[in-house]
Scaffold this active site. Structure first.
Site, short mmCIF file in Angstrom:
data_model
loop_
_atom_site.label_atom_id
_atom_site.label_comp_id
_atom_site.label_asym_id
_atom_site.label_seq_id
_atom_site.Cartn_x
_atom_site.Cartn_y
_atom_site.Cartn_z
CG ASP A 1 -0.53 6.25 2.95
OD1 ASP A 1 -1.66 6.00 2.52
OD2 ASP A 1 0.45 5.49 2.79
CG ASP A 2 -4.47 4.62 4.64
OD1 ASP A 2 -4.67 4.91 3.44
OD2 ASP A 2 -4.23 3.48 5.03
CB CYS B 1 -2.96 3.67 -1.62
SG CYS B 1 -3.10 3.41 0.15
CE LYS C 1 1.37 4.09 -0.15
NZ LYS C 1 0.33 3.78 0.85
CG HIS D 1 1.13 1.92 -3.31
ND1 HIS D 1 0.04 2.00 -2.48
CD2 HIS D 1 1.23 0.63 -3.71
CE1 HIS D 1 -0.52 0.81 -2.36
NE2 HIS D 1 0.19 -0.05 -3.10
CG HIS E 1 -0.59 3.01 5.28
ND1 HIS E 1 -0.27 1.72 5.64
CD2 HIS E 1 -1.32 2.90 4.14
CE1 HIS E 1 -0.79 0.87 4.77
NE2 HIS E 1 -1.44 1.56 3.85
CG ASP F 1 -3.57 8.04 0.32
OD1 ASP F 1 -4.12 8.27 1.41
OD2 ASP F 1 -2.92 6.99 0.11
CG ASN F 2 -7.05 6.41 1.05
OD1 ASN F 2 -6.15 5.90 0.37
ND2 ASN F 2 -7.12 6.25 2.36
CE LYS G 1 -6.34 1.81 2.64
NZ LYS G 1 -5.02 1.48 3.21
#
Length: 482
Positions: free
Chosen positions: A53-54, A93, A149, A151, A237, A300-301, A316
């Site tokens: 994540d991130d 996200c 996660k 989301h 994250h 995810d990014n 991001k």
């Protein structure tokens, strides 16, 4: 405590992390040696999809991280394929997670218009009858689980178990404190915190450890079905909390405090995730599943403020390369040659047709990702891709077609050859006006096929505050913030 479950203290000590990795690497090597050329052809492979994540493009040491090492994921890349031209479907996200679920551009779904989805407003869901990677693999005979996660939509009404996952354990929202597992005073709601299926649950410990524990439980569960396990870590994250920060963790009201975090804390978060992935991979070996399992790792990014995105620029929330280019590693013993390096351009939603093809399941015609197995397994040459992005914040648009990228941020438009110039510095539009005009027109045509953004959304306002508070937008093609 078994040898597959190192203590939290060892996560923080480089020697301990190396020890965990060493156990996993030795077992992985043994599994690879046993796997012959025909491995995986006679039966459906297990599939383990791991999402960070991130995390920035160069946040793994095999991609160039500085100041710490990620030995487990470095070894995973050596055991399979590393893709150098991999992209996320979005720079933030929820849209990417919508694409990972459906195998289609997120703009087809209202859930994919939230950047990010912070309110779960009614009507912003993915329709419940939408075929998903989980539902299609379940129909093909798989046991399916999502750990981590979500989301995408509101739980429990629109949780993962309503979209094809047999089991869900994790968090619904975009962030959670690593120790309380909630969003904090003033931000909590019935869907906040840890959930086991549709029910809130309580666990003690560091969230990265807890998610790995649950993933291991899913791997050890007895079943005559192949396993599709989505393991979606929330690390790295924010909030910036390493495994030792239990005594001074921050409430969510301070999660976005620009004084929070440090490179040292970020490194501890990354090393903890890497070591926990080692535990999960070791469980595959323990259960005799490793040689029959496809393992994919990506983000995810693009990265956040403490990430390394070299050689890219941007973070991001920006459609510059640093906001959308991500690492991607794929291991399939006996099918993907160890040490493979691939320049195939790919995007998050490609995982859906790739997994379906590997499982021998039908691939629907309306999927917009492509099956990557010909390139990664059969050695076929890279195929030319045309990929599209958009982001409401700052009026952003991007197209990558072959080596060329059209980029718009606000009222500035640029053209780059991102294979030669991944830093997006050498402006080409005056030299290639026809390419510039063509890509711009093709983006407009693609954009017309997507749902329009709502006039106003809570996520848009929240993200604009984030941009204003923590960094000025990076100017397209310039070295300094505007």
């Amino acid at each position: 405590m078994s040898k597959f479950e190192p203590s939290r203290r060892r996560f923080l000590e480089s020697a301990g992390v190396a020890g965990v990795a060493g156990v996993a690497m030795t077992l992985h090597g043994r599994a690879r040696a046993k796997a012959g050329p025909a491995a995986g052809k006679a039966k459906q492979p297990h599939i383990l999809f791991i999402l960070a994540d991130d995390m920035g493009y160069a946040d793994l040491s095999c991609y160039g991280a500085q100041g710490y090492r990620t030995p487990v994921l470095d070894e995973l890349a050596q055991q399979g394929a590393r893709l150098d031209q991999a992209y996320a479907n979005a720079a933030i996200c929820s849209p990417t997670r919508t694409a990972l679920l459906t195998g289609r551009y997120q703009g087809h779904f209202k859930a994919g218009l939230a950047e990010p989805n912070i309110r779960f407003a009614p009507g912003q869901e993915v329709p419940l009858d939408t075929p998903t990677v989980a539902s299609m693999l379940r129909d093909a005979g798989y046991r399916t689980a999502l750990v981590g996660k979500w989301h995408v939509c509101k739980i429990p009404e629109f949780g993962p178990t309503h979209y094809g996952y047999d089991h869900f354990f994790g968090i619904a929202a975009g962030a959670a404190d690593y120790f309380t597992h909630n969003l904090g005073p003033g931000f909590n709601s019935p869907d906040a915190g840890l959930h086991d299926g549709d029910k809130p649950v309580s666990r003690d410990g560091y969230l990265t450890d807890i998610l790995a524990d649950e993933a291991i439980r899913q791997i050890r569960a007895k079943s005559d079905k192949p396993l599709f396990l989505s393991l979606h870590f929330n690390s790295p994250h924010w909030p910036w909390e390493g495994p030792e920060d239990v005594d001074h963790h921050r409430s969510v009201s301070k999660m976005n405090d620009p004084t929070g975090g440090s490179l040292e804390t970020y490194a501890k978060m990354m090393m903890s995730m890497d070591a926990n992935i080692g535990r999960v991979l070791a469980a595959l070996d323990e259960m005799g599943m490793a040689e029959d399992t496809i393992v994919v790792f990506t983000s995810d990014n693009g990265g956040e403020r403490y990430s390394n995105t070299w050689p890219c620029v941007g973070y991001k929330g920006e459609l510059m390369e640093g906001g959308i280019r991500v690492p991607l590693i794929m291991r399939w013993p006996g099918r993907i040659a160890p040490g493979t390096r691939s320049d195939q351009v790919m995007i998050s939603m490609d995982t859906v047709p790739t997994f379906l093809a590997a499982a021998g399941a039908p691939v629907p015609d309306n999927l917009e990702g492509i099956n990557l197995l010909p390139q990664l397994v059969d050695g076929a040459p890279p195929v030319k891709r045309t990929l599209f992005w958009r982001m409401k914040a700052s009026g952003q648009a991007a197209v990558r077609d072959g080596d060329w990228k059209y980029l718009r941020i606000g009222n500035k438009e640029r053209l780059f050859n991102v294979r030669k110039d991944p830093r997006e510095r050498a402006e080409q539009q005056t030299l290639q006006p026809a390419i510039m005009a063509d890509l711009k027109q093709r983006w407009e045509a693609w954009n017309a096929t997507q749902l329009p953004y709502p006039d106003r959304s809570p996520s848009e306002g929240a993200f604009n505050i984030y941009i204003d508070r923590y960094r000025a937008p990076v100017s397209a093609g310039g070295d300094n913030a505007e």
